[in-house]
Scaffold this active site. Structure first.
Site, PDB file in Angstrom:
ATOM      1  N   GLY A  12      32.390 -16.770 103.890  1.00 28.24           N
ATOM      2  CA  GLY A  12      32.352 -15.589 104.247  1.00 28.24           C
ATOM      3  C   GLY A  12      32.334 -14.424 103.133  1.00 28.24           C
ATOM      4  O   GLY A  12      32.158 -14.816 101.918  1.00 28.24           O
ATOM      5  N   CYS A 128      43.490  -4.308 102.501  1.00 30.39           N
ATOM      6  CA  CYS A 128      42.372  -3.738 101.418  1.00 30.39           C
ATOM      7  C   CYS A 128      42.760  -2.373 101.124  1.00 30.39           C
ATOM      8  O   CYS A 128      42.788  -1.997 100.063  1.00 30.39           O
ATOM      9  CB  CYS A 128      41.074  -4.052 102.010  1.00 30.39           C
ATOM     10  SG  CYS A 128      40.491  -3.429 103.646  1.00 30.39           S
ATOM     11  N   HIS A 242      35.311   1.261  99.859  1.00 31.09           N
ATOM     12  CA  HIS A 242      36.190   2.031 100.848  1.00 31.09           C
ATOM     13  C   HIS A 242      36.415   3.241  99.834  1.00 31.09           C
ATOM     14  O   HIS A 242      36.696   3.070  98.472  1.00 31.09           O
ATOM     15  CB  HIS A 242      37.503   1.379 101.044  1.00 31.09           C
ATOM     16  CG  HIS A 242      37.664   0.318 102.148  1.00 31.09           C
ATOM     17  ND1 HIS A 242      36.703   0.045 102.896  1.00 31.09           N
ATOM     18  CD2 HIS A 242      38.712  -0.652 102.423  1.00 31.09           C
ATOM     19  CE1 HIS A 242      36.882  -0.863 103.808  1.00 31.09           C
ATOM     20  NE2 HIS A 242      38.334  -1.265 103.351  1.00 31.09           N
TER      21      HIS A 242
HETATM   22  P1  A2P Z   1      31.543 -20.122 108.857  1.00 34.71           P
HETATM   23  O1  A2P Z   1      30.698 -19.183 107.981  1.00 34.71           O
HETATM   24  O2  A2P Z   1      31.473 -21.514 108.946  1.00 34.71           O
HETATM   25  O3  A2P Z   1      31.899 -19.502 110.233  1.00 34.71           O
HETATM   26  P2  A2P Z   1      34.137 -13.127 107.374  1.00 34.71           P
HETATM   27  O4  A2P Z   1      35.136 -12.721 106.977  1.00 34.71           O
HETATM   28  O5  A2P Z   1      32.859 -12.878 106.410  1.00 34.71           O
HETATM   29  O6  A2P Z   1      33.375 -13.210 108.714  1.00 34.71           O
HETATM   30  O7  A2P Z   1      34.070 -14.710 107.085  1.00 34.71           O
HETATM   31  C1  A2P Z   1      34.978 -15.668 107.915  1.00 34.71           C
HETATM   32  C2  A2P Z   1      35.152 -17.114 107.085  1.00 34.71           C
HETATM   33  O8  A2P Z   1      36.029 -17.913 107.567  1.00 34.71           O
HETATM   34  C3  A2P Z   1      33.685 -17.895 106.821  1.00 34.71           C
HETATM   35  O9  A2P Z   1      33.551 -18.472 105.933  1.00 34.71           O
HETATM   36  C4  A2P Z   1      33.822 -18.724 108.284  1.00 34.71           C
HETATM   37  O10 A2P Z   1      33.141 -19.994 108.277  1.00 34.71           O
HETATM   38  C5  A2P Z   1      35.382 -19.084 108.162  1.00 34.71           C
HETATM   39  N1  A2P Z   1      35.814 -19.500 109.477  1.00 34.71           N
HETATM   40  C6  A2P Z   1      35.703 -18.863 110.667  1.00 34.71           C
HETATM   41  N2  A2P Z   1      36.255 -19.759 111.541  1.00 34.71           N
HETATM   42  C7  A2P Z   1      36.479 -20.966 111.083  1.00 34.71           C
HETATM   43  C8  A2P Z   1      37.085 -22.209 111.632  1.00 34.71           C
HETATM   44  N3  A2P Z   1      37.266 -22.272 112.878  1.00 34.71           N
HETATM   45  N4  A2P Z   1      37.253 -22.895 110.450  1.00 34.71           N
HETATM   46  C9  A2P Z   1      37.159 -22.986 109.325  1.00 34.71           C
HETATM   47  N5  A2P Z   1      36.423 -21.726 108.798  1.00 34.71           N
HETATM   48  C10 A2P Z   1      36.267 -20.562 109.553  1.00 34.71           C
END
Ligand code: A2P
Length: 346
Positions: A12, A128, A242
């Site tokens: 993410g 944040c 921000h």
């Molecule tokens: P993934 O890239 O595989 O979806 P952001 O805040 O930029 O949206 O990122 C969210 C982060 O949380 C990403 O790394 C995403 O992985 C991860 N994530 C979202 N859902 C899950 C899940 N069910 N299990 C593990 N990681 C998750």
């Protein structure tokens, strides 16, 4: 001594910056685990010049981990916190899952470092906008004692994750091309637009959740249960930084010149302005930088002991990933306070 570190949500917007910050700060990492959803299985990220495979986060991900940095949303934190604690890893969480839990310290190292050492296995990284605001206000609070804060925020897309940043870019392109674009991530068209923060509106409070976070989290970190904080949070079409217009009242008389002096000396803060040129901190000055950048400090003549200031900070860094890594840096100053080093005493 080195530590085994995991990043949950490594793919993410914040997770990537957590990895980069560990690298940039030369954090003593022995082994790094990059964890994300099954969607990212097989994906490769680069740490210290080495390609590393992203693994799927599950209950067994934390075996042998000393410090787990989480940034995958509060649902994922709640789902995996038990497994993380059971494995003896310290959980530093960027989500709101445990921020207001009285047993979980909420920490900005410049503001309330001692609280971090009171943890029982989990430390929460604040919201944040609150991190950025308090990093700039704490030197002034120590001098004069804050009695009231009124903040208006101008918040970037990154606070809503990578998908929102991508949507801002795609929506802007579509706008310029004159092609139809329906937002999927944020509730309104974002290009050349702005809207009140998209967190849930709480009717009986008269605030959205983001505004309440600024109030409640400030109270918790400053240990001032009845601190008056009034905020209006707005999303503006900026990618990752921000800005906040902060009006702050103190219990004792304050001075503009002394405020500048205190902020020039404050850790994590930089003053940037050219008053003659009417030039103040902007996201383009601040994005990618670690400091909270301040300028345009002036007296508010409508209220006693009150200053007005303009504060700008990179949401992904000091607002999230950097602060989480700084909490880890604080904790390893006393490794006996890491659950993995302290046995079952924490
Ligand atoms: P993934 O890239 O595989 O979806 P952001 O805040 O930029 O949206 O990122 C969210 C982060 O949380 C990403 O790394 C995403 O992985 C991860 N994530 C979202 N859902 C899950 C899940 N069910 N299990 C593990 N990681 C998750």
């Amino acid at each position: 001594m080195g530590y085994n570190v995991a990043i949950a949500g490594a793919t993410g917007a914040v997770g990537i910056e957590m990895m980069r910050t560990l690298e940039a700060h030369n954090f003593p990492v022995d082994k790094l685990k990059l964890l994300a959803s099954p969607r990212s299985a097989g994906k490769t990220l680069t740490f210290r010049g080495q390609p590393m495979s992203v693994e799927v986060l599950d209950e067994n991900s934390f075996a042998g981990v000393d410090i787990a940095l989480f940034s995958a949303g509060s649902g994922i934190t709640k789902r995996y916190a038990g497994a993380c604690l059971k494995a003896g890893a310290l959980l530093i969480d960027n989500s709101s899952a445990f921020r207001m839990d009285p047993n979980v310290p909420l920490v900005v190292p410049e503001v309330n470092p001692d609280d971090a050492f009171e943890h029982q296995g989990i430390i929460a990284n604040p919201n944040c906008t609150t991190i950025i605001m308090l990093t700039a206000l704490i030197p002034l609070h120590r001098a004069w004692g804050i009695s009231r804060i009124h903040a208006a925020t101008y918040q970037a897309a990154s606070g809503a994750g990578q998908a929102a940043m991508d949507e801002l870019a795609a929506g802007t392109r579509a706008y310029l091309d004159g092609t139809p674009f329906t937002p999927q991530v944020l509730p309104h068209p974002y290009a050349f637009n702005m809207f009140a923060h998209n967190s849930p509106w709480i009717e009986d409070e008269g605030y959205c959740e983001e505004e309440l976070k600024m109030r409640n989290e400030s109270r918790k970190m400053l240990h001032l249960d009845d601190l008056r904080v009034h905020a209006t949070c707005v999303r503006v079409p900026v990618l990752r930084t921000h800005a906040e217009a902060i009006n702050v009242s103190f219990r004792s008389p304050c001075e503009v010149a002394q405020a500048y002096e205190l902020l020039r000396q404050a850790p994590g803060v930089k003053v940037l302005e050219d008053r003659a040129a009417n030039r103040w901190p902007m996201p383009t000055d601040v994005s990618g930088g670690e400091e909270v950048v301040v300028g345009r400090i002036r007296r508010d003549p409508t209220l006693d002991h009150t200053l007005d200031m303009w504060v700008v900070g990179d949401q992904l860094l000091k607002g999230a990933a950097l602060n989480a890594v700084q909490i880890a840096e604080l904790l390893i100053q006393d490794p006996s306070r890491l659950p993995s080093q302290a046995g079952s005493s924490i």
